[in-house]
Write a protein that holds these residues in place. Structure first.
Motif, PDB file in Angstrom:
ATOM      1  N   LEU A 138      33.526-108.585 -76.345  1.00  0.00           N
ATOM      2  CA  LEU A 138      33.965-109.002 -75.016  1.00  0.00           C
ATOM      3  C   LEU A 138      33.938-110.518 -74.937  1.00  0.00           C
ATOM      4  O   LEU A 138      32.911-111.139 -75.228  1.00  0.00           O
ATOM      5  N   LEU A 139      35.066-111.103 -74.562  1.00  0.00           N
ATOM      6  CA  LEU A 139      35.181-112.552 -74.376  1.00  0.00           C
ATOM      7  C   LEU A 139      35.277-112.834 -72.884  1.00  0.00           C
ATOM      8  O   LEU A 139      36.143-112.292 -72.196  1.00  0.00           O
ATOM      9  N   ILE A 140      34.385-113.693 -72.380  1.00  0.00           N
ATOM     10  CA  ILE A 140      34.384-114.071 -70.969  1.00  0.00           C
ATOM     11  C   ILE A 140      34.778-115.537 -70.863  1.00  0.00           C
ATOM     12  O   ILE A 140      34.225-116.390 -71.572  1.00  0.00           O
ATOM     13  N   LEU A 141      35.721-115.839 -69.986  1.00  0.00           N
ATOM     14  CA  LEU A 141      36.139-117.219 -69.743  1.00  0.00           C
ATOM     15  C   LEU A 141      35.895-117.546 -68.278  1.00  0.00           C
ATOM     16  O   LEU A 141      36.494-116.948 -67.387  1.00  0.00           O
ATOM     17  N   ASP A 142      35.000-118.504 -68.038  1.00  0.00           N
ATOM     18  CA  ASP A 142      34.659-118.924 -66.683  1.00  0.00           C
ATOM     19  C   ASP A 142      35.449-120.185 -66.362  1.00  0.00           C
ATOM     20  O   ASP A 142      35.204-121.237 -66.955  1.00  0.00           O
ATOM     21  N   SER A 176      29.997-104.206 -58.139  1.00  0.00           N
ATOM     22  CA  SER A 176      30.328-103.224 -59.174  1.00  0.00           C
ATOM     23  C   SER A 176      31.710-103.538 -59.729  1.00  0.00           C
ATOM     24  O   SER A 176      32.637-103.827 -58.965  1.00  0.00           O
ATOM     25  N   LEU A 177      31.835-103.493 -61.044  1.00  0.00           N
ATOM     26  CA  LEU A 177      33.140-103.668 -61.681  1.00  0.00           C
ATOM     27  C   LEU A 177      33.077-103.107 -63.090  1.00  0.00           C
ATOM     28  O   LEU A 177      31.994-102.878 -63.642  1.00  0.00           O
ATOM     29  N   GLU A 178      34.258-102.910 -63.665  1.00  0.00           N
ATOM     30  CA  GLU A 178      34.358-102.340 -65.007  1.00  0.00           C
ATOM     31  C   GLU A 178      35.403-103.098 -65.803  1.00  0.00           C
ATOM     32  O   GLU A 178      36.435-103.498 -65.267  1.00  0.00           O
ATOM     33  N   VAL A 179      35.105-103.322 -67.072  1.00  0.00           N
ATOM     34  CA  VAL A 179      36.078-103.879 -68.011  1.00  0.00           C
ATOM     35  C   VAL A 179      36.206-102.879 -69.156  1.00  0.00           C
ATOM     36  O   VAL A 179      35.240-102.623 -69.881  1.00  0.00           O
ATOM     37  N   LEU A 213      37.342-110.834 -69.985  1.00  0.00           N
ATOM     38  CA  LEU A 213      37.085-110.990 -68.557  1.00  0.00           C
ATOM     39  C   LEU A 213      37.296-112.462 -68.244  1.00  0.00           C
ATOM     40  O   LEU A 213      36.632-113.328 -68.828  1.00  0.00           O
ATOM     41  N   VAL A 214      38.226-112.773 -67.342  1.00  0.00           N
ATOM     42  CA  VAL A 214      38.595-114.166 -67.097  1.00  0.00           C
ATOM     43  C   VAL A 214      38.471-114.512 -65.620  1.00  0.00           C
ATOM     44  O   VAL A 214      38.818-113.718 -64.751  1.00  0.00           O
ATOM     45  N   ILE A 215      37.935-115.697 -65.364  1.00  0.00           N
ATOM     46  CA  ILE A 215      37.887-116.281 -64.026  1.00  0.00           C
ATOM     47  C   ILE A 215      38.827-117.472 -64.016  1.00  0.00           C
ATOM     48  O   ILE A 215      38.750-118.345 -64.885  1.00  0.00           O
ATOM     49  N   ASP A 216      39.725-117.510 -63.047  1.00  0.00           N
ATOM     50  CA  ASP A 216      40.628-118.638 -62.915  1.00  0.00           C
ATOM     51  C   ASP A 216      41.261-118.567 -61.534  1.00  0.00           C
ATOM     52  O   ASP A 216      41.159-117.546 -60.844  1.00  0.00           O
ATOM     53  N   LYS A 217      41.910-119.645 -61.113  1.00  0.00           N
ATOM     54  CA  LYS A 217      42.487-119.692 -59.770  1.00  0.00           C
ATOM     55  C   LYS A 217      44.000-119.501 -59.763  1.00  0.00           C
ATOM     56  O   LYS A 217      44.591-119.380 -58.688  1.00  0.00           O
ATOM     57  N   TYR A 218      44.635-119.464 -60.933  1.00  0.00           N
ATOM     58  CA  TYR A 218      46.090-119.354 -60.988  1.00  0.00           C
ATOM     59  C   TYR A 218      46.488-117.882 -60.955  1.00  0.00           C
ATOM     60  O   TYR A 218      46.712-117.240 -61.981  1.00  0.00           O
ATOM     61  N   VAL A 262      42.458-106.803 -70.264  1.00  0.00           N
ATOM     62  CA  VAL A 262      42.102-108.078 -69.651  1.00  0.00           C
ATOM     63  C   VAL A 262      41.816-107.807 -68.187  1.00  0.00           C
ATOM     64  O   VAL A 262      42.648-107.243 -67.472  1.00  0.00           O
ATOM     65  N   ALA A 263      40.620-108.179 -67.744  1.00  0.00           N
ATOM     66  CA  ALA A 263      40.230-108.029 -66.350  1.00  0.00           C
ATOM     67  C   ALA A 263      39.910-109.406 -65.787  1.00  0.00           C
ATOM     68  O   ALA A 263      39.574-110.337 -66.525  1.00  0.00           O
ATOM     69  N   THR A 264      40.026-109.548 -64.471  1.00  0.00           N
ATOM     70  CA  THR A 264      39.722-110.825 -63.840  1.00  0.00           C
ATOM     71  C   THR A 264      38.650-110.648 -62.777  1.00  0.00           C
ATOM     72  O   THR A 264      38.449-109.566 -62.225  1.00  0.00           O
ATOM     73  N   LEU A 265      37.989-111.765 -62.497  1.00  0.00           N
ATOM     74  CA  LEU A 265      37.041-111.871 -61.405  1.00  0.00           C
ATOM     75  C   LEU A 265      37.504-113.049 -60.562  1.00  0.00           C
ATOM     76  O   LEU A 265      37.534-114.193 -61.035  1.00  0.00           O
ATOM     77  N   LEU A 266      37.913-112.767 -59.322  1.00  0.00           N
ATOM     78  CA  LEU A 266      38.565-113.762 -58.493  1.00  0.00           C
ATOM     79  C   LEU A 266      37.773-114.012 -57.218  1.00  0.00           C
ATOM     80  O   LEU A 266      36.991-113.176 -56.775  1.00  0.00           O
ATOM     81  N   GLY A 267      38.018-115.172 -56.605  1.00  0.00           N
ATOM     82  CA  GLY A 267      37.385-115.519 -55.346  1.00  0.00           C
ATOM     83  C   GLY A 267      37.326-117.023 -55.190  1.00  0.00           C
ATOM     84  O   GLY A 267      37.466-117.771 -56.159  1.00  0.00           O
ATOM     85  N   ARG A 268      37.111-117.472 -53.965  1.00  0.00           N
ATOM     86  CA  ARG A 268      36.964-118.904 -53.725  1.00  0.00           C
ATOM     87  C   ARG A 268      35.693-119.426 -54.379  1.00  0.00           C
ATOM     88  O   ARG A 268      34.821-118.662 -54.801  1.00  0.00           O
ATOM     89  N   ASN A 269      35.549-120.733 -54.432  1.00  0.00           N
ATOM     90  CA  ASN A 269      34.341-121.349 -54.973  1.00  0.00           C
ATOM     91  C   ASN A 269      33.120-120.922 -54.162  1.00  0.00           C
ATOM     92  O   ASN A 269      33.166-120.834 -52.933  1.00  0.00           O
TER      93      ASN A 269
END
Length: 228
Positions: free
Chosen positions: A149-153, A21-24, A182-187, A29-36
């Protein structure tokens, strides 16, 4: 704007997401984080209708979309900069932007102002661009659809440091302009400075959610869930 509730998804018999569950909210700007391999890209694929949701709800602008076809979801106002960029090798830079143009303030000319290096290469084919130029083009291609909504994976994966800085600057500018992202990144340090709220996924489940102040103050979270 986007609300995901209890999302479960699988590839065949292998379940990947367990009640995510998550909300944007609009304008944030929201992020989705986690290891590979933790389920970030699967979550994005479910939002886009590319991986069917087994259970749960995905609402965009108040309407459930988890059973919609990908083209309908795109027309509703969701655009993605996919992992790996997926630039067409036999289309020029300008053709990429013209082919995906939808009515709105973002045009090919505006993308060229955002990324001047692309304008200099407007006649080159996708396979003639560097990795950084391809990422700029992928962002531009998404923007000309004029998404809500712009998503960056994996927004800056594999990019040289100078190019990464240009992408971060671009995202900061989009935030200032009110674009929902909504952005996914490791930095993580850059994301704490850029984003409003964060969701960390661990093995297909939400492990933590909070704002940038909380994430920035708890470095143990970085080590425990992100390997930073």
């Amino acid at each position: 704007m986007l609300a995901i509730e209890g999302l479960e998804a699988a590839y065949g018999e292998s379940q990947v997401l367990f009640g995510v569950s998550l909300e944007v909210r609009e304008g944030e700007v929201a992020t989705l984080l986690g290891r590979n391999g933790m389920g970030k890209t699967t979550t994005v694929r479910a939002i886009l209708g590319l991986t069917p949701a087994k259970r749960g709800a995905i609402r965009f602008l108040g309407r459930r979309i988890e059973r919609d076809a990908p083209d309908r979801i795109a027309r509703a106002g969701i655009a993605v900069v996919p992992e790996g960029r997926q630039i067409f090798p036999n289309l020029s830079v300008e053709e990429h932007l013209v082919a995906f143009q939808r009515k709105g303030p973002w045009t090919a000319s505006r993308v060229f102002r955002l990324f001047p290096s692309l304008e200099k290469r407007r006649g080159l084919f996708g396979n003639q661009l560097s990795g950084g130029e391809q990422q700029m083009l992928a962002i531009g291609r998404a923007l000309v659809t004029n998404p809500r909504l712009l998503i960056l994976d994996e927004a800056t994966e594999g990019l040289a440091p100078l190019v990464r800085e240009e992408i971060w600057k671009c995202l900061a500018g989009l935030r200032e302009a009110g674009q929902t992202i909504l952005v996914i990144d490791k930095y993580v340090e850059r994301l704490v400075a850029l984003a409003d709220r964060h969701t960390i996924i661990e093995r297909g489940r939400v492990a933590w959610q909070g704002d940038s102040a909380a994430l920035g103050a708890d470095r143990d979270l970085w080590h425990r869930y992100l390997g930073v």
